[in-house]
Design an enzyme around this catalytic site. Structure first.
Site, PDB file in Angstrom:
ATOM      1  N   GLU A 158       0.860  -1.178   0.000  1.00 14.35           N
ATOM      2  CA  GLU A 158       0.000   0.000   0.000  1.00 14.35           C
ATOM      3  C   GLU A 158       0.891   1.221   0.000  1.00 14.35           C
ATOM      4  O   GLU A 158       2.053   1.148   0.392  1.00 14.35           O
ATOM      5  CB  GLU A 158      -0.844   0.050   1.291  1.00 14.35           C
ATOM      6  CG  GLU A 158      -2.038  -0.852   1.307  1.00 14.35           C
ATOM      7  CD  GLU A 158      -2.771  -0.808   2.646  1.00 14.35           C
ATOM      8  OE1 GLU A 158      -2.397  -0.004   3.526  1.00 14.35           O
ATOM      9  OE2 GLU A 158      -3.719  -1.590   2.803  1.00 14.35           O
ATOM     10  N   HIS A 216      -6.115   3.004   6.543  1.00 15.72           N
ATOM     11  CA  HIS A 216      -5.059   2.499   7.420  1.00 15.72           C
ATOM     12  C   HIS A 216      -4.188   3.654   7.910  1.00 15.72           C
ATOM     13  O   HIS A 216      -3.861   4.558   7.156  1.00 15.72           O
ATOM     14  CB  HIS A 216      -4.178   1.503   6.666  1.00 15.72           C
ATOM     15  CG  HIS A 216      -4.854   0.186   6.457  1.00 15.72           C
ATOM     16  ND1 HIS A 216      -4.459  -0.702   5.490  1.00 15.72           N
ATOM     17  CD2 HIS A 216      -5.899  -0.389   7.080  1.00 15.72           C
ATOM     18  CE1 HIS A 216      -5.229  -1.777   5.538  1.00 15.72           C
ATOM     19  NE2 HIS A 216      -6.111  -1.604   6.492  1.00 15.72           N
TER      20      HIS A 216
END
Lengths: 390, 292
Positions: free
Chosen positions: B209, B247
């Site tokens: 990510e 996140h």
């Protein structure tokens, strides 16, 4: 969570960090009164959650109280555009009026967690008052770093070494080292993710002060800092994002026209990516979380559709804990209740997927279903294009 | 074979009597995992889901011989639970809990660094060795026993990748969700090293990510140490800078941590990087010549 400069300075001052005298102002009259109390010669600073304010005309020196009042009148309500705000800028709603200092030199000081090292790092540089990211890119040798043992804290000798590394000696070196220890204490006590003092200044008289301050707080730790949680400034946040967080949804508004509803942050980002790869533009990031229920699906729809740019919606759910039949029921209820009139493409996979598909198919509503992410993205891009055609 | 957990693992559930803990303990037992007990302070001596409950991790380890633990306790006390398990001698600690304060995790990592303990997570879906055992929340029914290893920062995106592989008949040795927080116990590099050393794993899928530099570090490691084919995907190619994408670790700051940089680093290390998440399965099939 970001906080304003004046709030960051109050936080740092609470831990003994020296800051110039100053007060926040919400009107021009107030700004003038504060300037008078501070002796006339002040700096008026727009309080927005973005850096580079000086470049956009958000930091101005005033010769006396009347001047401060005039500047404040111009600044309040203005749309301040800086390199960090984006072209839309931010509307200035509050100011900080601060005594002017005779600055001899400007330094940089920052504390943050080094992800790779798993410990805090304190960074200092003699190249203060500049964009530190540009310094890091162009002259990395000017940035000095010291890792801190999280169980011991910043040792005094480490602070002395940093002060020396940025070229200080004598009284200013002692002052800077003491300030570093206090800034580190503030960082840990507030559960900050960033404390940045840029510039840290040495005055003509040899005093060391934080002339600007930026503090970002760890959202995950706000539960144990009720006083800091109150510093949130709703005017700095997108109203839809605040609304979403109230329903435990994670929503970020973007510029495109395809609304997305996804479970899980990684899958939500990947869904935005595949829309782009397929030639479309996502209107948002929206993570409904792992255990969304019908109520949350409804709220998610409502928030998604409050964005008038949305021409089509893509729902991409990989049901692990969240069952596909529960999702389908939630989607059907939300679409019926809210009278959703934009086309909806649904891709779901995982637990009870067959039952979920049966429910969507038998609902009599206008859903397009897709088996894979790729197919879903192609369909929604196609549909959004048709919807935006004149 | 598999890495980290298999049918011999003796698993403890910290937070067994909570809703999440109980649900996933039941799922793990149904999957065939050897779950030996749970920990909930104040409920020692009782049983829950047919499993013995202990007041402390130390007592649970003494009573059951547990060598792994999965944590489902609230975020305010999760870092303490990690340290408790490590101190009790648990060799593998899997922390599912999300929203743990970063400084708590930093202290916990320093603590467990001095002990013989591996932490997976936090804020992760845990891990599963298909057909053998699972510790966490990855749905067992989407997995299939086989020869591909998966390591990922994501949760549901990992399920997506597993599902694509399973649909193509490509099973997995072990799927590891390492979590999307800024501070985590097990890195891409750790997992890559395990898969490289596992004779049953033929290829590795790495799902990263935006944010941080873990993917770039993984790329450097792959170039020097990994001979098996690696297939990569980076989520967040379209993410705007300065915004935290769900996140806590997923944020592009100061131009660092972009998907483009990570994809370029992985490509130059010989990783087959796919631009679209729907191409992960096909890329793995292409990388394993003998694949069905």
């Amino acid at each position: 969570m970001k906080i304003h400069e004046y709030q960051a300075k109050a936080l740092l001052a609470g831990h003994g960090v020296a800051v110039p005298r100053g007060e926040p102002a919400f009107s021009a009259f107030e700004a003038g009164a504060i300037a008078r109390r501070l002796g006339g010669r002040v700096v008026v600073k727009a309080q927005i959650h973005a850096g580079g304010r000086g470049k956009g005309g958000g930091v101005k020196a005033a010769a006396d109280a009347a001047d401060a009042e005039r500047i404040a009148g111009e600044m309040l309500g203005m749309t301040l555009v800086t390199p960090q705000t984006g072209p839309g800028g931010r509307i200035v709603g509050r100011l900080f009026v601060e005594e002017a200092l005779d600055v001899a030199s400007e330094l940089y000081l920052g504390v943050l967690v080094d992800r790779a090292a798993g410990r805090p790092v304190m960074m200092a540089s003699a190249a203060g008052g500049m964009d530190i990211e540009a310094v890091a890119a162009d002259t990395p040798e000017l940035i000095h770093r010291i890792h801190v043992d999280p169980r011991l804290g910043l040792a005094p000798f480490q602070a002395r070494r940093l002060a020396q590394a940025v070229g200080l000696s004598g009284g200013p070196a002692r002052g800077a080292a003491a300030l570093m220890g206090r800034a580190y204490a503030a960082f840990t006590a507030a559960d900050a993710s960033l404390v940045e003092i840029n510039p840290l200044v040495v005055t003509a008289g040899g005093a060391v002060l934080a002339l600007d301050a930026k503090v970002t707080l760890d959202d995950n730790a706000l539960f144990r800092h009720a006083d800091l949680a109150e510093l949130r400034d709703p005017a700095e946040e997108e109203p839809l994002e605040i609304e979403a967080s109230r329903h435990a949804l994670n929503y970020i508004r973007l510029d495109g026209d395809i609304g997305c509803m996804v479970n899980g942050a990684g899958l939500a980002m990947a869904t935005m990516d595949i829309i782009k790869v397929s030639g479309g533009e996502p209107a948002n990031f929206l993570d409904v979380g792992g255990g969304a229920d019908a109520d949350q699906i409804r709220n998610a729809f409502r928030i998604l559709l409050s964005d008038s740019q949305v021409r089509a919606v893509l729902i991409n759910i990989f049901g692990g804990i969240l069952r596909c039949d529960v999702l389908a029921a939630g989607v059907i209820a939300a679409v019926t209740e809210l009278g959703v009139d934009v086309p909806v493409v649904i891709r779901m996979e995982g637990t009870n997927v067959d039952e979920g598909r049966r429910m969507l198919g038998g609902s009599g509503l206008n859903f397009t279903t897709a088996d894979t992410m790729g197919e879903a993205a192609r369909r929604v891009v196609e549909i959004a294009r048709q919807a935006s055609a004149p | 074979m598999a890495v980290l957990i298999d049918e011999r693992t003796r698993l403890l559930v910290q937070g067994l009597t909570g809703r999440e803990g109980a649900f996933h303990a039941r799922q793990a037992v149904e999957y065939g995992t050897n779950v030996v007990g749970g920990v909930t302070p104040g409920k020692g001596g009782t049983t829950h889901e047919g499993l013995p409950v202990f007041d402390t991790a130390a007592a649970a380890v003494r009573g059951t011989g547990a060598d792994a633990s999965v944590i489902f306790v609230p975020s305010a006390v999760a870092a303490d639970a990690v340290m408790e398990a490590a101190d009790a001698g648990v060799a593998l600690v899997v922390c599912i809990t999300e929203g743990i304060p970063t400084l708590d995790m930093m202290r916990a990592l320093a603590f467990i660094g001095e002990r013989d303990c591996r932490l997976i997570g936090p804020n992760c879906p845990g891990l599963i060795s298909p057909g053998r055992a699972k510790a966490g929340i990855i749905p067992g029914h989407i997995c299939r026993e086989g020869r591909v290893g998966i390591v990922s920062k994501s949760g549901t995106l990992t399920y997506e990748a597993i599902h694509q592989l399973t649909r193509l008949g490509l099973g997995q040795t072990t799927c590891i969700g390492i979590g999307g927080d800024p501070l985590i116990g097990t890195s891409f590099i750790d997992a890559l090293g395990l898969f490289e050393g596992d004779p049953a794993t033929d290829a590795v899928v790495l799902i990263g990510e935006i944010g941080g530099a873990a993917e770039e570090e993984a790329a450097a490691y792959i170039r020097d140490h990994v001979r098996k084919p690696v297939i990569g995907f980076i989520a967040g190619q379209t993410a705007p800078p300065g915004r935290r994408m769900g996140h806590a670790g997923a944020i592009i700051s100061g131009g660092q941590g972009t998907a483009a940089e990570k994809m370029a680093a992985l490509s130059s290390a010989g990783v087959s990087v796919v631009g679209s998440p729907s191409d992960i399965g096909a890329a793995v099939a292409a990388a394993i010549p003998s694949a069905p």
